[in-house]
Every structure is written in C-alpha cells, then in structure tokens.
Design a protein around this motif. Structure first.
Motif, PDB file in Angstrom:
ATOM      1  N   ALA A 116     -19.390  14.129   1.621  1.00 16.34           N
ATOM      2  CA  ALA A 116     -19.046  12.834   2.214  1.00 16.34           C
ATOM      3  C   ALA A 116     -17.528  12.679   2.315  1.00 16.34           C
ATOM      4  O   ALA A 116     -17.009  12.249   3.355  1.00 16.34           O
ATOM      5  CB  ALA A 116     -19.646  11.689   1.401  1.00 16.34           C
ATOM      6  N   LEU A 117     -16.813  13.048   1.267  1.00 16.14           N
ATOM      7  CA  LEU A 117     -15.352  12.977   1.298  1.00 16.14           C
ATOM      8  C   LEU A 117     -14.797  13.842   2.418  1.00 16.14           C
ATOM      9  O   LEU A 117     -13.888  13.433   3.152  1.00 16.14           O
ATOM     10  CB  LEU A 117     -14.757  13.416  -0.044  1.00 16.14           C
ATOM     11  N   TRP A 118     -15.338  15.038   2.547  1.00 15.95           N
ATOM     12  CA  TRP A 118     -14.850  15.934   3.594  1.00 15.95           C
ATOM     13  C   TRP A 118     -15.111  15.334   4.972  1.00 15.95           C
ATOM     14  O   TRP A 118     -14.246  15.364   5.840  1.00 15.95           O
ATOM     15  CB  TRP A 118     -15.497  17.318   3.484  1.00 15.95           C
ATOM     16  N   GLN A 119     -16.293  14.766   5.174  1.00 16.95           N
ATOM     17  CA  GLN A 119     -16.627  14.157   6.462  1.00 16.95           C
ATOM     18  C   GLN A 119     -15.670  13.009   6.788  1.00 16.95           C
ATOM     19  O   GLN A 119     -15.211  12.874   7.922  1.00 16.95           O
ATOM     20  CB  GLN A 119     -18.073  13.641   6.462  1.00 16.95           C
ATOM     21  N   ILE A 120     -15.389  12.177   5.812  1.00 20.53           N
ATOM     22  CA  ILE A 120     -14.485  11.033   6.026  1.00 20.53           C
ATOM     23  C   ILE A 120     -13.071  11.529   6.306  1.00 20.53           C
ATOM     24  O   ILE A 120     -12.371  10.971   7.160  1.00 20.53           O
ATOM     25  CB  ILE A 120     -14.525  10.069   4.818  1.00 20.53           C
ATOM     26  N   SER A 121     -12.648  12.586   5.617  1.00 19.50           N
ATOM     27  CA  SER A 121     -11.300  13.114   5.864  1.00 19.50           C
ATOM     28  C   SER A 121     -11.184  13.700   7.269  1.00 19.50           C
ATOM     29  O   SER A 121     -10.127  13.608   7.892  1.00 19.50           O
ATOM     30  CB  SER A 121     -10.933  14.175   4.825  1.00 19.50           C
ATOM     31  N   ALA A 122     -12.269  14.278   7.756  1.00 20.99           N
ATOM     32  CA  ALA A 122     -12.255  14.879   9.092  1.00 20.99           C
ATOM     33  C   ALA A 122     -12.281  13.824  10.192  1.00 20.99           C
ATOM     34  O   ALA A 122     -11.817  14.072  11.303  1.00 20.99           O
ATOM     35  CB  ALA A 122     -13.439  15.831   9.251  1.00 20.99           C
ATOM     36  N   ARG A 123     -12.835  12.647   9.868  1.00 21.43           N
ATOM     37  CA  ARG A 123     -12.969  11.570  10.865  1.00 21.43           C
ATOM     38  C   ARG A 123     -12.637  10.231  10.231  1.00 21.43           C
ATOM     39  O   ARG A 123     -13.523   9.413   9.987  1.00 21.43           O
ATOM     40  CB  ARG A 123     -14.387  11.555  11.422  1.00 21.43           C
ATOM     41  N   PRO A 124     -11.356   9.964   9.943  1.00 22.51           N
ATOM     42  CA  PRO A 124     -10.990   8.671   9.353  1.00 22.51           C
ATOM     43  C   PRO A 124     -11.471   7.524  10.236  1.00 22.51           C
ATOM     44  O   PRO A 124     -11.404   7.603  11.455  1.00 22.51           O
ATOM     45  CB  PRO A 124      -9.459   8.717   9.305  1.00 22.51           C
ATOM     46  N   GLY A 125     -11.978   6.480   9.593  1.00 21.96           N
ATOM     47  CA  GLY A 125     -12.502   5.334  10.334  1.00 21.96           C
ATOM     48  C   GLY A 125     -13.973   5.488  10.682  1.00 21.96           C
ATOM     49  O   GLY A 125     -14.541   4.665  11.399  1.00 21.96           O
ATOM     50  N   LEU A 126     -14.582   6.525  10.163  1.00 18.79           N
ATOM     51  CA  LEU A 126     -16.009   6.779  10.365  1.00 18.79           C
ATOM     52  C   LEU A 126     -16.819   5.580   9.910  1.00 18.79           C
ATOM     53  O   LEU A 126     -16.476   4.922   8.927  1.00 18.79           O
ATOM     54  CB  LEU A 126     -16.374   8.002   9.510  1.00 18.79           C
ATOM     55  N   ARG A 127     -17.873   5.255  10.634  1.00 15.73           N
ATOM     56  CA  ARG A 127     -18.764   4.172  10.224  1.00 15.73           C
ATOM     57  C   ARG A 127     -19.805   4.719   9.255  1.00 15.73           C
ATOM     58  O   ARG A 127     -20.088   5.910   9.236  1.00 15.73           O
ATOM     59  CB  ARG A 127     -19.441   3.560  11.450  1.00 15.73           C
TER      60      ARG A 127
ATOM     61  N   GLN B 263     -12.419   5.222  -6.892  1.00 13.02           N
ATOM     62  CA  GLN B 263     -11.220   4.958  -6.091  1.00 13.02           C
ATOM     63  C   GLN B 263     -10.845   6.142  -5.188  1.00 13.02           C
ATOM     64  O   GLN B 263      -9.677   6.480  -5.024  1.00 13.02           O
ATOM     65  CB  GLN B 263     -10.056   4.562  -6.992  1.00 13.02           C
ATOM     66  N   LEU B 264     -11.887   6.757  -4.589  1.00 15.28           N
ATOM     67  CA  LEU B 264     -11.675   7.874  -3.676  1.00 15.28           C
ATOM     68  C   LEU B 264     -11.843   7.454  -2.213  1.00 15.28           C
ATOM     69  O   LEU B 264     -11.335   8.112  -1.313  1.00 15.28           O
ATOM     70  CB  LEU B 264     -12.641   9.019  -4.002  1.00 15.28           C
ATOM     71  N   VAL B 265     -12.561   6.350  -2.011  1.00 15.49           N
ATOM     72  CA  VAL B 265     -12.871   5.867  -0.670  1.00 15.49           C
ATOM     73  C   VAL B 265     -12.637   4.365  -0.625  1.00 15.49           C
ATOM     74  O   VAL B 265     -12.840   3.672  -1.618  1.00 15.49           O
ATOM     75  CB  VAL B 265     -14.362   6.164  -0.326  1.00 15.49           C
ATOM     76  N   ARG B 266     -12.229   3.879   0.537  1.00 18.63           N
ATOM     77  CA  ARG B 266     -12.157   2.433   0.739  1.00 18.63           C
ATOM     78  C   ARG B 266     -12.889   2.099   2.034  1.00 18.63           C
ATOM     79  O   ARG B 266     -12.887   2.869   2.990  1.00 18.63           O
ATOM     80  CB  ARG B 266     -10.729   1.930   0.739  1.00 18.63           C
ATOM     81  N   ARG B 267     -13.529   0.936   2.025  1.00 11.99           N
ATOM     82  CA  ARG B 267     -14.239   0.441   3.205  1.00 11.99           C
ATOM     83  C   ARG B 267     -13.400  -0.670   3.813  1.00 11.99           C
ATOM     84  O   ARG B 267     -12.920  -1.542   3.104  1.00 11.99           O
ATOM     85  CB  ARG B 267     -15.609  -0.111   2.815  1.00 11.99           C
ATOM     86  N   GLU B 268     -13.253  -0.614   5.121  1.00  9.44           N
ATOM     87  CA  GLU B 268     -12.463  -1.638   5.813  1.00  9.44           C
ATOM     88  C   GLU B 268     -13.316  -2.320   6.870  1.00  9.44           C
ATOM     89  O   GLU B 268     -14.044  -1.666   7.602  1.00  9.44           O
ATOM     90  CB  GLU B 268     -11.239  -1.007   6.491  1.00  9.44           C
ATOM     91  N   ARG B 269     -13.172  -3.627   6.919  1.00  8.74           N
ATOM     92  CA  ARG B 269     -13.809  -4.433   7.963  1.00  8.74           C
ATOM     93  C   ARG B 269     -12.691  -5.064   8.775  1.00  8.74           C
ATOM     94  O   ARG B 269     -11.976  -5.923   8.271  1.00  8.74           O
ATOM     95  CB  ARG B 269     -14.695  -5.506   7.345  1.00  8.74           C
TER      96      ARG B 269
ATOM     97  N   ARG C 132     -18.929  -7.031  10.727  1.00  4.95           N
ATOM     98  CA  ARG C 132     -20.154  -6.262  10.507  1.00  4.95           C
ATOM     99  C   ARG C 132     -19.890  -4.761  10.445  1.00  4.95           C
ATOM    100  O   ARG C 132     -20.595  -4.036   9.769  1.00  4.95           O
ATOM    101  CB  ARG C 132     -21.189  -6.553  11.591  1.00  4.95           C
ATOM    102  N   VAL C 133     -18.902  -4.299  11.188  1.00  2.00           N
ATOM    103  CA  VAL C 133     -18.628  -2.873  11.244  1.00  2.00           C
ATOM    104  C   VAL C 133     -17.706  -2.480  10.095  1.00  2.00           C
ATOM    105  O   VAL C 133     -16.622  -3.025   9.939  1.00  2.00           O
ATOM    106  CB  VAL C 133     -17.993  -2.485  12.597  1.00  2.00           C
ATOM    107  N   VAL C 134     -18.190  -1.542   9.283  1.00  2.00           N
ATOM    108  CA  VAL C 134     -17.416  -1.049   8.149  1.00  2.00           C
ATOM    109  C   VAL C 134     -16.874   0.328   8.511  1.00  2.00           C
ATOM    110  O   VAL C 134     -17.626   1.209   8.911  1.00  2.00           O
ATOM    111  CB  VAL C 134     -18.294  -0.955   6.876  1.00  2.00           C
ATOM    112  N   ARG C 135     -15.579   0.497   8.376  1.00  2.00           N
ATOM    113  CA  ARG C 135     -14.920   1.781   8.637  1.00  2.00           C
ATOM    114  C   ARG C 135     -14.518   2.399   7.302  1.00  2.00           C
ATOM    115  O   ARG C 135     -14.100   1.699   6.382  1.00  2.00           O
ATOM    116  CB  ARG C 135     -13.682   1.593   9.510  1.00  2.00           C
ATOM    117  N   LEU C 136     -14.663   3.712   7.218  1.00  2.00           N
ATOM    118  CA  LEU C 136     -14.414   4.425   5.966  1.00  2.00           C
ATOM    119  C   LEU C 136     -13.111   5.207   6.025  1.00  2.00           C
ATOM    120  O   LEU C 136     -12.823   5.867   7.025  1.00  2.00           O
ATOM    121  CB  LEU C 136     -15.573   5.379   5.686  1.00  2.00           C
ATOM    122  N   HIS C 137     -12.366   5.138   4.928  1.00  2.00           N
ATOM    123  CA  HIS C 137     -11.097   5.854   4.805  1.00  2.00           C
ATOM    124  C   HIS C 137     -10.976   6.389   3.387  1.00  2.00           C
ATOM    125  O   HIS C 137     -11.501   5.796   2.440  1.00  2.00           O
ATOM    126  CB  HIS C 137      -9.918   4.918   5.094  1.00  2.00           C
TER     127      HIS C 137
END
Length: 179
Positions: A66-77, A103-109, A115-120
């Motif tokens: 999951a970390l690798w996926q988020i790093s490859a596509r910042p802002g992933l839903r 504290q490895l990931v943060r969710r941003e709205r 409603r849309v949560v982006r992952l970083h």
C-alpha cells in the motif's frame, strides 16, 4: 535446477513448458497436483521475500505494498488503492488506519463536499518506501519480465481461467465496480 516427475525430467525451461502444453506433461489429477505444488512453491517464494522486508520495517506485506502504491501515485483515492491491491475498499480503509497510526500515511479531503479522500505519504512514509524494493524490482516481476511473450500470455490466460473457476475473478470485478 532439475525437477522430476513421473515419466521423465523437467528442467523448468520455457521451452520445456511450451512442450508441456503440447501434451508432454501429465494430465488430469497428476497435472492438477503438480500445478498446485508449483503454485504453493511460488507463494512460499514470494512470502519469504516479503518476510525479509517485513522483518526490517515491522509492517505487513500488504502495508508495504500500500505504501509503495501511494508513493507511486500521490493523491490516490481509497477506492483506487483498493483496486490496485485487489481488496475491498473497507479492507483498504482498515489497512490505512494502521498506517495512519504509525504516521506513515495521511488522508486529505480537499473537495468541496469532503467525500473524496486523497492519500499521501508522510515524511516517515517516504523514508520507509526508500528502503523497500518497488514491484518492478522484485524477483517475481523481474522473472515475469524475462519470460518469452507466448509463455507469459499463456500464464496470464491460465491464471485468469483459474481465478474464474474459483469465483475470484467475478468477485474482483464486483469490488472494482463498487470502487
């Protein structure tokens, strides 16, 4: 490395595998047992590789992926992450809860309706990802990339058929369509 079976030896080469498709390998129950054994061997190999990484970081293979996926596509839903990991969005959300606690990931709205949560990744998450091999660097991905195209196509087709027979392919499409 030589593998033996009833009626002869297999050297594991792509040519021998292609010959097997032409009728050289055992069929029926023996063929199913042999294929099952090879799948277990493959799963063990992947698990052993992930275990080495897991031990270093104290994270599960799914969390690292999951970390690798988020790093490859910042802002992933979250739904996109679930689709990439072949899991349900609720499972992805639970996985993200654990990564967020560490504290490895943060969710941003940031959308108007929230409603849309982006992952970083956090700075700590970025540091962890620097230490893990990406999927294109892994042994399995590298071996797949080196396979002759006809054999790789047959492998993909065979795995898709197997998943469909197990009912997994249909379930995965349903998960993706809900995402």
């Amino acid at each position: 490395m030589t593998h033996t079976r009833k009626g002869g030896a297999l050297d594991g080469s792509p040519e021998q595998a292609l010959d097997g498709q032409r009728g050289g390998l055992s069929t029926g129950r023996d063929g199913a047992d042999d294929a099952f054994g090879k799948l277990l061997e493959l799963v063990r190999s992947v698990q052993n590789g992930m275990q080495n990484i897991d031990d270093t970081h104290g994270l599960s293979g799914s969390q690292l992926w999951a970390l690798w996926q988020i790093s490859a596509r910042p802002g992933l839903r979250v739904s996109q992450l679930a689709s990439a990991l072949h899991i349900k969005p609720s499972t992805a959300s639970n996985l993200l809860d654990k990564l967020e606690l560490r504290q490895l990931v943060r969710r941003e709205r940031r959308d108007v309706d929230n409603r849309v949560v982006r992952l970083h990744l956090t700075d700590q998450g970025v540091e962890v990802v620097k230490d893990i091999p990406g999927p294109l660097q892994g042994r399995l991905r590298g071996a797949l990339a080196r396979m002759p195209q006809p054999l790789l196509g047959n492998l993909r087709h065979g795995m898709a058929s197997l998943l469909e027979l197990m009912g997994e392919s249909t379930r995965h499409r349903a998960v993706q369509s809900k995402a």
